[in-house]
Design an enzyme around this catalytic site. Sequence first.
Site, PDB file in Angstrom:
ATOM      1  N   CYS A   2       0.836  -1.205   0.000  1.00 47.60           N
ATOM      2  CA  CYS A   2       0.000   0.000   0.000  1.00 47.60           C
ATOM      3  C   CYS A   2       0.870   1.254   0.000  1.00 47.60           C
ATOM      4  CB  CYS A   2      -0.865   0.025   1.240  1.00 47.60           C
ATOM      5  SG  CYS A   2      -1.818  -1.464   1.467  1.00 47.60           S
ATOM      6  N   ARG A  27       4.985  -0.005  -6.273  1.00 46.83           N
ATOM      7  CA  ARG A  27       4.989  -0.819  -5.065  1.00 46.83           C
ATOM      8  C   ARG A  27       3.996  -1.972  -5.164  1.00 46.83           C
ATOM      9  NH1 ARG A  27       7.026   2.013  -0.503  1.00 46.83           N
ATOM     10  NH2 ARG A  27       5.644   0.811   0.814  1.00 46.83           N
ATOM     11  N   TRP A  79      -3.227  -2.525  -1.408  1.00 49.76           N
ATOM     12  CA  TRP A  79      -2.912  -3.906  -1.798  1.00 49.76           C
ATOM     13  C   TRP A  79      -3.738  -4.776  -0.861  1.00 49.76           C
ATOM     14  CZ3 TRP A  79      -0.533  -8.323   0.326  1.00 49.76           C
ATOM     15  CH2 TRP A  79      -0.066  -9.269  -0.598  1.00 49.76           C
ATOM     16  N   ASN A 105      -1.589   2.137   6.017  1.00 51.21           N
ATOM     17  CA  ASN A 105      -0.773   0.994   5.592  1.00 51.21           C
ATOM     18  C   ASN A 105      -0.529   0.134   6.816  1.00 51.21           C
ATOM     19  OD1 ASN A 105      -0.569   2.211   3.134  1.00 51.21           O
ATOM     20  ND2 ASN A 105       1.633   2.650   3.256  1.00 51.21           N
ATOM     21  N   GLY A 106      -0.437  -1.160   6.640  1.00 52.44           N
ATOM     22  CA  GLY A 106      -0.181  -2.044   7.783  1.00 52.44           C
ATOM     23  C   GLY A 106      -1.411  -2.877   8.084  1.00 52.44           C
ATOM     24  N   GLU A 486      17.525 -17.671  -8.396  1.00 54.02           N
ATOM     25  CA  GLU A 486      17.137 -16.300  -8.721  1.00 54.02           C
ATOM     26  C   GLU A 486      16.622 -16.201 -10.163  1.00 54.02           C
ATOM     27  OE1 GLU A 486      16.418 -13.809  -7.188  1.00 54.02           O
ATOM     28  OE2 GLU A 486      16.608 -12.119  -8.538  1.00 54.02           O
ATOM     29  N   LYS A 490      12.931 -14.849 -11.168  1.00 53.38           N
ATOM     30  CA  LYS A 490      12.697 -13.724 -12.096  1.00 53.38           C
ATOM     31  C   LYS A 490      11.705 -14.141 -13.178  1.00 53.38           C
ATOM     32  CE  LYS A 490      13.754 -11.012 -10.377  1.00 53.38           C
ATOM     33  NZ  LYS A 490      14.439 -10.880  -9.132  1.00 53.38           N
ATOM     34  N   GLU A 493       8.024 -14.699 -11.800  1.00 53.50           N
ATOM     35  CA  GLU A 493       7.270 -13.546 -11.289  1.00 53.50           C
ATOM     36  C   GLU A 493       6.854 -12.575 -12.391  1.00 53.50           C
ATOM     37  OE1 GLU A 493       9.268 -10.923  -8.478  1.00 53.50           O
ATOM     38  OE2 GLU A 493      11.194 -11.374  -9.388  1.00 53.50           O
ATOM     39  N   HIS A 509      16.815 -36.521  -8.264  1.00 46.27           N
ATOM     40  CA  HIS A 509      16.171 -37.031  -7.043  1.00 46.27           C
ATOM     41  C   HIS A 509      14.665 -36.785  -7.068  1.00 46.27           C
ATOM     42  CE1 HIS A 509      19.966 -38.121  -5.250  1.00 46.27           C
ATOM     43  NE2 HIS A 509      20.449 -36.929  -5.623  1.00 46.27           N
ATOM     44  N   LYS A 608       6.119  -4.319  -4.133  1.00 46.52           N
ATOM     45  CA  LYS A 608       7.555  -4.034  -4.089  1.00 46.52           C
ATOM     46  C   LYS A 608       8.101  -4.144  -2.674  1.00 46.52           C
ATOM     47  CE  LYS A 608      11.494  -2.825  -5.817  1.00 46.52           C
ATOM     48  NZ  LYS A 608      12.197  -3.956  -6.441  1.00 46.52           N
TER      49      LYS A 608
HETATM   50  C1  F6R Z   1      11.742 -10.461  -6.343  1.00 45.58           C
HETATM   51  C2  F6R Z   1      11.688  -9.491  -5.268  1.00 45.58           C
HETATM   52  C3  F6R Z   1      11.316  -9.964  -3.916  1.00 45.58           C
HETATM   53  C4  F6R Z   1      12.106  -9.199  -2.852  1.00 45.58           C
HETATM   54  C5  F6R Z   1      11.606  -9.568  -1.463  1.00 45.58           C
HETATM   55  C6  F6R Z   1      12.418  -8.895  -0.372  1.00 45.58           C
HETATM   56  O1  F6R Z   1      12.136  -9.867  -7.543  1.00 45.58           O
HETATM   57  O2  F6R Z   1      11.921  -8.337  -5.470  1.00 45.58           O
HETATM   58  O3  F6R Z   1      11.493 -11.327  -3.790  1.00 45.58           O
HETATM   59  O4  F6R Z   1      13.456  -9.504  -2.991  1.00 45.58           O
HETATM   60  O5  F6R Z   1      10.266  -9.196  -1.327  1.00 45.58           O
HETATM   61  O6  F6R Z   1      12.382  -7.515  -0.506  1.00 45.58           O
HETATM   62  P1  F6R Z   1      13.472  -6.585   0.160  1.00 45.58           P
HETATM   63  O7  F6R Z   1      14.762  -6.859  -0.497  1.00 45.58           O
HETATM   64  O8  F6R Z   1      12.978  -5.193  -0.074  1.00 45.58           O
HETATM   65  O9  F6R Z   1      13.495  -6.950   1.618  1.00 45.58           O
END
Ligand code: F6R
Length: 613
Positions: A2, A27, A79, A105-106, A486, A490, A493, A509, A608
């Site tokens: 949010c 975000r 959100w 927010n929260g 990773e 990527k 997502e 396995h 985000k």
């Molecule tokens: C994936 C991504 C998320 C963040 C995760 C932690 O592309 O961005 O997996 O890495 O939500 O976020 P931070 O680094 O802000 O704690």
Amino acid sequence: MCGIVGYIGKADATSVLINGLRRLEYRGYDSAGVAIMDDGRIAIAKSPGKVAALNDRARAEWPAERFSRATTGIAHTRWATHGPPTEVNAHPHLDQSGDIALVHNGIIENYRALRSRLEAKGHLFLSETDTEVLAHLIGDCHKGDLFQAICDALHQVEGTFGIAVLSARDPHRIITARRGSPIVIGVGEGETIIASDASAILSHTQRVIYLDDNDIAIVTADSIEIRDLHNVPVTREIAELGLDAEAAEKGGFDHFMLKEIHEQPDCLANAIRGRLDHSLGTSVLAGTGTSPRDLAEISRVVLVGCGTSLHAGLVGEYAFEDLADVHSEVQQAAEFRYRNPILGSRDLVVAISQSGETADTLAAVREANQKGAFVMSLCNVVGSTIARETGRGVYLHAGPEISVASTKAFTCQVAVLLMMALKLGRGRRFSREDGIRFAREIESLPSLVARVVDQSDSIATIAATYQKNEHAFFIGRGPMYPVALEGALKLKEISYLHAEGYHAAELKHGPIALLQPGTPVIALACDIPGKDKTLGNIEECRARGARILGIITEGDHEAAEFMDDFITIPRAHPLIATIPAVVALQLFAYHVARLRGCEIDQPRNLAKSVTVE
Ligand code: F6R
């Protein structure tokens, strides 16, 4: 997640608020709303969907002069947590009287109990949200003084909040408070902007005040008064953001993600600049506040984070063991406080977080502090909660990361972890010569990454071959194993393609049962120790008809023979090579998602900054 924006000044508040929300779109959110003070009354417009839809709704529902004459208001991107993303659940929410509007927010954890109590007193609720309960609670506590009402209400609340409150009975100020959800106040000339994230403030001013937990601020166009929840005045310094408003623009790229991938050579140069001592073969990380004696005392490094940051930690784990001979382990931040981690004063806990606001990582920091560990952070967002609570650590200097999918933060996190490991290593097994060699390799990262970024067009051609698949497997070993994780994250997502990362040896396995003719296997087969074994694992996949895309070292003709397609990265130390390798996978994921027509910068359901557990 949010986002909050509040404005009080001389400008057209509705436009300022909606533009502010646009800055927070990255975000992740699913509905939006705005409340303005119009001629002594609160006017509200809300809409499911994007900020553009909110803008259309406000223009359609309000007379033109209402849209542009207000100079005070609050706004929100939601959100969904409690109730679906509908108009009625969108913020701002009003209290029972309709005079008080709140954005939040929260999560208010005890909202059910509060709601029952208020319902028993005759309050009627329109939405399913916890936020509306807080709005009503403030109204219920209001005995003539809005500030006191908010304090009284917040004393009854369990959970987290960043809030902004507007009242028709008190039209010349906005009250904002935080506990666990960030609030930044921009100090402009004759205007004040409140936001949950500095991106919404950048175009107004560089001068900001970060609220601490349990701070509550009374904000007017030219004053900011901060108290704690017991009404005791507190002083918070004005800080300079030091961010360029252009950094938060796309700069000619189709997507923020592509821009951020291309920025990585510069970001890495910024992350490294001034932090390597080539004559002593070590690194200089001023913010960690550690003496060589402190470092010598460390017996274990525990890296915590979530998602991409967790994957950076996994590369770090290899680096600390390999360069510094120190026991190292990675723990999921979400699990950390629930599993009684065994920690003491000789354990270094490194919290890794781009945003510095991730709820689970913050909770892990608090747990590690409780247990007396030596805690530091590795954050990108300056002034973020994790950075401030740890008090020591290293900033990434990657610049604002707007795309939900993290790219430049990951590579800078790994670069900083390598510098940390180098420093620790020099106090232990690394000789000066070893240190000088490794420092030189770190220094070369921007140019190594530039050579991968330059291949964007040819990677796009390869991506076209894979975009129609529905499943993909990423495999690697050693420090390339976290790179495989990773790469899979990527791809899934942003392209919504089902992708899994495995240790190359692990496929047989179980997961190998899923391979069919044509199933893509993306193999990290760079020329580093273990390559031959990975090539053996690739043979196993080929035998089942998988289509292999290899990430291989430039000039490695032997590895190329095993691949249906390949992307090359420059030759480098195995730990260093993780960074160009991941950049190749970022570009691959980007182009697959683009060809599949996905909404790359704001993938569905994702946020985000994940400020809830
Ligand atoms: C994936 C991504 C998320 C963040 C995760 C932690 O592309 O961005 O997996 O890495 O939500 O976020 P931070 O680094 O802000 O704690």
